[in-house]
Design a protein around this motif. Structure first.
Motif, PDB file in Angstrom:
ATOM      1  N   GLY A 273      -2.754  25.217  -0.129  1.00  0.00           N
ATOM      2  CA  GLY A 273      -3.131  25.331  -1.533  1.00  0.00           C
ATOM      3  C   GLY A 273      -2.154  24.613  -2.440  1.00  0.00           C
ATOM      4  O   GLY A 273      -2.546  23.932  -3.398  1.00  0.00           O
ATOM      5  N   ARG A 274      -0.873  24.722  -2.154  1.00  0.00           N
ATOM      6  CA  ARG A 274       0.140  24.016  -2.936  1.00  0.00           C
ATOM      7  C   ARG A 274      -0.023  22.504  -2.797  1.00  0.00           C
ATOM      8  O   ARG A 274       0.082  21.757  -3.773  1.00  0.00           O
ATOM      9  N   THR A 276      -2.750  20.831  -2.101  1.00  0.00           N
ATOM     10  CA  THR A 276      -3.946  20.408  -2.826  1.00  0.00           C
ATOM     11  C   THR A 276      -3.659  20.265  -4.317  1.00  0.00           C
ATOM     12  O   THR A 276      -4.070  19.288  -4.952  1.00  0.00           O
ATOM     13  N   ALA A 277      -2.947  21.224  -4.874  1.00  0.00           N
ATOM     14  CA  ALA A 277      -2.620  21.167  -6.298  1.00  0.00           C
ATOM     15  C   ALA A 277      -1.717  19.982  -6.611  1.00  0.00           C
ATOM     16  O   ALA A 277      -1.846  19.350  -7.672  1.00  0.00           O
ATOM     17  N   HIS A 280      -3.953  16.948  -6.740  1.00  0.00           N
ATOM     18  CA  HIS A 280      -4.724  16.968  -7.984  1.00  0.00           C
ATOM     19  C   HIS A 280      -3.863  16.555  -9.174  1.00  0.00           C
ATOM     20  O   HIS A 280      -4.313  15.811 -10.057  1.00  0.00           O
ATOM     21  N   VAL A 390     -11.502  23.039  -4.301  1.00  0.00           N
ATOM     22  CA  VAL A 390     -11.140  24.400  -3.903  1.00  0.00           C
ATOM     23  C   VAL A 390     -12.315  25.064  -3.189  1.00  0.00           C
ATOM     24  O   VAL A 390     -12.152  25.691  -2.135  1.00  0.00           O
ATOM     25  N   TYR A 419      -4.706  30.651  -0.160  1.00  0.00           N
ATOM     26  CA  TYR A 419      -4.905  29.278  -0.626  1.00  0.00           C
ATOM     27  C   TYR A 419      -4.937  29.225  -2.153  1.00  0.00           C
ATOM     28  O   TYR A 419      -4.264  28.387  -2.775  1.00  0.00           O
ATOM     29  N   CYS A 420      -5.700  30.111  -2.774  1.00  0.00           N
ATOM     30  CA  CYS A 420      -5.798  30.124  -4.237  1.00  0.00           C
ATOM     31  C   CYS A 420      -4.463  30.474  -4.885  1.00  0.00           C
ATOM     32  O   CYS A 420      -4.097  29.920  -5.937  1.00  0.00           O
ATOM     33  N   TYR A 423      -2.297  27.408  -4.681  1.00  0.00           N
ATOM     34  CA  TYR A 423      -2.785  26.421  -5.646  1.00  0.00           C
ATOM     35  C   TYR A 423      -2.315  26.775  -7.057  1.00  0.00           C
ATOM     36  O   TYR A 423      -1.858  25.911  -7.822  1.00  0.00           O
ATOM     37  N   SER A 427      -0.301  24.461  -9.846  1.00  0.00           N
ATOM     38  CA  SER A 427      -1.122  23.955 -10.951  1.00  0.00           C
ATOM     39  C   SER A 427      -1.023  24.801 -12.210  1.00  0.00           C
ATOM     40  O   SER A 427      -1.308  24.321 -13.318  1.00  0.00           O
TER      41      SER A 427
END
Length: 479
Positions: A273-274, A276-277, A280, A390, A419-420, A423, A427
């Motif tokens: 999750g980190r 992915t952020a 982004h 996500v 995961y959230c 993230y 973010s």
């Protein structure tokens, strides 16, 4: 090559004689390939878009690069897709290359020869790497490299076994060349986005080392109906060379291993999750975000509802859930009537565990920025809310969890939450705080999965249908 194809890559009218040789073979060989997009529909014919001999005259074996247009019928009318083929030509095929056989033409300029998928021939696969290394130009084919990465010669090639919508060659465990099979005109996101991320110094995505394109239409030689668009938007991107992360583990395999051992996957999900952020954030810096207002949100809601209707017509098993699923898109449309707005930016577009690699030090990398291949290229390049990626990953956790029986939703729920959380730490925005948007995108993804599995892997259809049953009941949302 016979007169049908000239050394400089030009394709005079007689190049269509190639269809006399290849056409009858492609009618049966092409639909069997995993990357063929027109499964389930008859092929009515072929047209050569371009054909280029990549080796000097007299070379044995010969290597022919072909862009061929497959014409098909569909319920909405005729369609045509352009495919990239690398064709080896020998008199006879050695036993080691038997699985690569396309066939033996009975007429036309290749009559009497044996043609095969050249990617499986190390001698011919090496030609592509050498062309990239030397920045070659052969007819309409143009090979480019950044210059920031040294590309040595002599790296032994092999075809990567896990084929999806494209094909991949690994060279000496140093580079991986992704060859796009279904070719469309326009800027390709799997080259565009990694190049943009490289300019931002994002270490989560392997930077492109080289790529090659076809300048189709530059001299008026191509016959594909997309030529005019290609001339406006640039060359057709055919393949991208990137560093091969030899020691990295595939996220999907790691998740399945965790399930098999009965151990947690939440630390990995949190780190993913980190990562992915971070990607982004780098994309937002490299390519300007936009705002989605009322009109854009309502249009997004309609497009999701239209995909649902189209899929329900194609897959009868989805129809009992259609009304419940539609409420997710209606709720999104209702948000558009208020004062809410969202920021949209370029995103991965098809994020799941199989698109993530973890290095031995625990760092995650994201790969394959092509987006969902079944969707039009222009749509894949549109800015989207980041929650789309996500939602794709949340669906992937569910897919992994359902590979084992009895299925326990706790593993998937724990991964989704971790995961959230990861993230949000990077973010500053927790995707779970936008439940209407998240449910709409997760529902849209599940509908896409239903159509994909029905067409390509019918045995897997129960996996997205189980999610559909949950998502069709808004009173029972997941965390």
């Amino acid at each position: 090559m016979p007169e049908a194809v000239t050394r400089d890559g030009r394709t005079p009218a007689r190049s269509q004689e190639l269809i006399a040789s290849l056409g009858p073979l492609l009618l049966t060989w092409l639909p069997r390939q995993r990357w063929f997009a027109g499964k389930g529909r008859p092929v009515n014919g072929f047209t050569v878009v371009s054909a280029t001999e990549l080796l000097p005259p007299g070379a044995v074996p010969r290597l022919l690069h072909v862009l061929v247009r497959a014409e098909q019928s569909s319920p909405t009318g005729p369609t045509a897709d352009c495919y990239q083929l690398l064709v080896g030509v020998r008199r006879t095929l050695p036993p080691s290359l038997a699985p690569a056989l396309i066939g033996r033409p009975e007429r036309g300029p290749l009559r009497g020869a044996t043609v095969y998928d050249a990617l499986y021939d190390p001698r011919l696969a090496d030609v592509l790497l050498e062309a990239l290394r030397m920045r070659a130009r052969v007819g309409e084919l143009r090979f480019e490299r950044t210059g920031a990465t040294e590309i040595p010669s002599g790296l032994v090639p092999r075809v990567l076994g896990a084929e999806q919508s494209n094909s991949s060659l690994v060279y000496g465990d140093t580079f991986i060349l992704k060859l796009f099979r279904r070719i469309v005109p326009g800027t390709h996101p799997d080259l565009e986005l990694p190049l943009a991320l490289a300019t931002e110094g994002c270490r989560r995505v392997p930077p492109p080392a080289a790529w090659f394109c076809a300048d189709v239409g530059a001299r008026g030689t191509a016959v594909d109906e997309g030529t005019a668009s290609a001339r406006r938007e640039g060359a057709l991107v055919l393949g991208v060379l990137q560093p091969f992360l030899k020691s990295a583990d595939d996220g999907w395999e790691l998740a399945l291993d965790s399930l098999a051992r009965g151990g947690p996957f939440t630390p990995q999900a949190h780190a993913l999750g980190r990562a992915t952020a971070e990607v982004h954030g780098a994309l937002a810096r490299a390519l300007p975000p936009v705002s989605l207002g009322r009109a854009q949100i309502e249009a997004l809601s309609r497009s999701m509802a239209n995909r649902l209707d189209t899929t329900a017509r194609a897959v009868p098993a989805l129809r009992p859930y259609a009304d419940g699923l539609r409420t997710a898109f209606e709720a999104l449309g209702e948000l558009g009537t208020g004062q809410l707005s969202w920021t949209a930016q370029r995103v991965h577009g098809d994020l799941h565990l199989g698109q993530c690699l973890r290095a031995p030090d625990g760092e995650w990398s994201l790969i394959d920025f092509e987006g969902e291949p079944a969707r039009p290229l222009a749509e894949r390049r549109l800015p989207q809310p980041t929650v789309r990626d996500v939602a794709g990953m949340l669906r992937s956790f569910d897919y992994a969890a359902r590979q084992y029986r009895p299925w326990s939703p706790d593993w998937a729920d724990d991964c989704r939450a971790a995961y959230c959380t990861g993230y949000a730490e990077v973010s500053g925005r927790d995707p779970r705080h936008e439940p209407v948007l998240l449910r709409a995108y997760e529902t849209d993804k599940a509908v896409y999965e239903v159509l994909y599995e029905a067409r390509h892997r019918p045995d897997w259809l129960p996996v997205p249908l189980a999610a559909v049953a949950r998502l069709a009941t808004p009173s029972l949302p997941r965390p």
